[in-house]
Motif scaffolding. Structure first.
Motif, PDB file in Angstrom:
ATOM      1  N   LYS A 233     -63.550  29.736  29.268  1.00 53.60           N
ATOM      2  CA  LYS A 233     -63.617  30.644  30.416  1.00 53.60           C
ATOM      3  C   LYS A 233     -62.208  30.847  30.966  1.00 53.60           C
ATOM      4  CE  LYS A 233     -65.445  32.879  33.963  1.00 53.60           C
ATOM      5  NZ  LYS A 233     -66.032  34.221  33.803  1.00 53.60           N
ATOM      6  N   ARG A 302     -61.621  41.882  33.692  1.00 51.44           N
ATOM      7  CA  ARG A 302     -62.622  41.061  33.014  1.00 51.44           C
ATOM      8  C   ARG A 302     -62.179  40.865  31.574  1.00 51.44           C
ATOM      9  NH1 ARG A 302     -68.088  44.602  32.852  1.00 51.44           N
ATOM     10  NH2 ARG A 302     -67.046  46.533  33.387  1.00 51.44           N
ATOM     11  N   ASP A 306     -66.437  36.968  30.194  1.00 52.53           N
ATOM     12  CA  ASP A 306     -67.023  37.343  31.487  1.00 52.53           C
ATOM     13  C   ASP A 306     -68.285  38.185  31.320  1.00 52.53           C
ATOM     14  OD1 ASP A 306     -64.960  36.124  33.004  1.00 52.53           O
ATOM     15  OD2 ASP A 306     -63.675  37.863  32.657  1.00 52.53           O
TER      16      ASP A 306
END
Length: 315
Positions: A233, A302, A306
């Motif tokens: 992430k 993004r 995401d």
């Protein structure tokens, strides 16, 4: 011999799609309105079919639209680079199509309102006069290629990296080659089987070509489909600066981030977009603001991870 018409569809931006309905319930790939704004029979289903082969399930309609554009852009990139590596047998590649004459899911790279999809940004790279690309073969053999569509000889220094999902370099090798005018040159193949084997979902291959004309080509390849990669992430930050009508963004990510999309409440054409941020150094992009815009527009970013549903207990 000359690929003059080939393509793949994607959705335009959500902002564009909101102009065709005032009912938020219709913002779904398989709603009545979305299917009526798709003139290829079963086209939205085809997009979904190929999307599931490449990416994990998108979390919402906006993420589905984003993923559809990645699918289109990366697919056309793959084809054009292949055709260019085969210069001499194939002497041209023109994808269908440039733009739309109504707000619709289509093969276009620029939508009805002039908003650029991911494909339009990708085309700036894969149609560059001097291009470096990677041919991926069986047993993790990666062959760098240099394509030269200019009237002068060019040279290129290429470094092939293997990095983990934290951006740490596990392997690198460099080489240099020259390429005659209007020709293509294959470099020495790089075997990465020993480096990659056993951690195919945890590493990626990156090639950075520095060309003698001052341009740079960057290429990222995954050992497996993106949906099977253990992508971290990413926390992406940016510094925005405005000087007159010139907007400059300095983007940084704490770990490698793929297909980073910069979006704004103002329609802008960026110098680059949907790029991979694979290093710790900032990546700068610019855009020209319309004369009517005062102050700083709202900006958000993004990346691929995401768009995925990550917590199915909350889905």
């Amino acid at each position: 011999r000359y690929a003059s018409e080939f393509g793949f569809q994607s959705f335009p931006s959500v902002k564009t799609l909101k102009t065709v309905t005032d009912d938020p319930r219709e913002l779904n790939p398989f709603s009545y309105v979305m299917e009526k704004h798709q003139r290829n029979y079963g086209g939205n289903g085809k997009i979904a079919k190929y999307m599931q082969a490449a990416y994990r399930y998108p979390e919402n309609f906006s993420d589905f639209v984003y993923a559809s554009q990645l699918l289109q852009a990366d697919g056309i990139r793959y084809g054009v680079e292949h055709y260019r590596r085969n210069r001499g047998r194939c002497m041209g590649a023109i994808y269908w199509q440039l733009n739309d004459n109504w707000p619709v899911a289509s093969w276009a790279s620029i939508d009805y309102f002039g908003r650029w999809k991911a494909l339009q940004y990708f085309s700036r790279h894969f149609y560059a006069d001097v291009l470096g690309s990677l041919k991926v073969s069986a047993d993790a053999v990666y062959t760098p290629y240099l394509q030269n569509e200019t009237m002068q000889e060019v040279s290129s220094d290429v470094t092939v990296f293997v990095k983990n999902m934290r951006g740490e370099v596990l392997f690198e090798t460099s080489q240099r080659t020259e390429c005659a005018p209007l020709s293509v040159e294959a470099m020495e193949p790089v075997s990465l089987k020993e480096v990659i084997e056993g951690r195919e979902s945890e590493v990626f291959v990156e090639a950075v070509f520095t060309h003698s004309d001052g341009t740079v080509s960057r290429q990222v390849e995954m050992p497996k489909p993106y949906k099977h990669m253990q992508i971290e992430k990413a926390e992406i930050t940016f510094d925005a600066k405005r000087e007159g009508n010139l907007l400059t963004l300095q983007l940084k990510s704490d770990v490698p981030a793929f297909f980073v999309s910069v979006e704004s409440d103002v329609d802008l054409v960026w110098s680059d977009n949907f790029m991979h941020l694979t290093g710790k150094e900032p990546y700068e992009i610019t855009a020209i603001l319309p004369e009517c815009v005062e102050g700083m527009p709202k900006i958000w970013v993004r990346s691929l991870c995401d768009s995925w549903v990550t917590d199915y207990s909350q889905a």
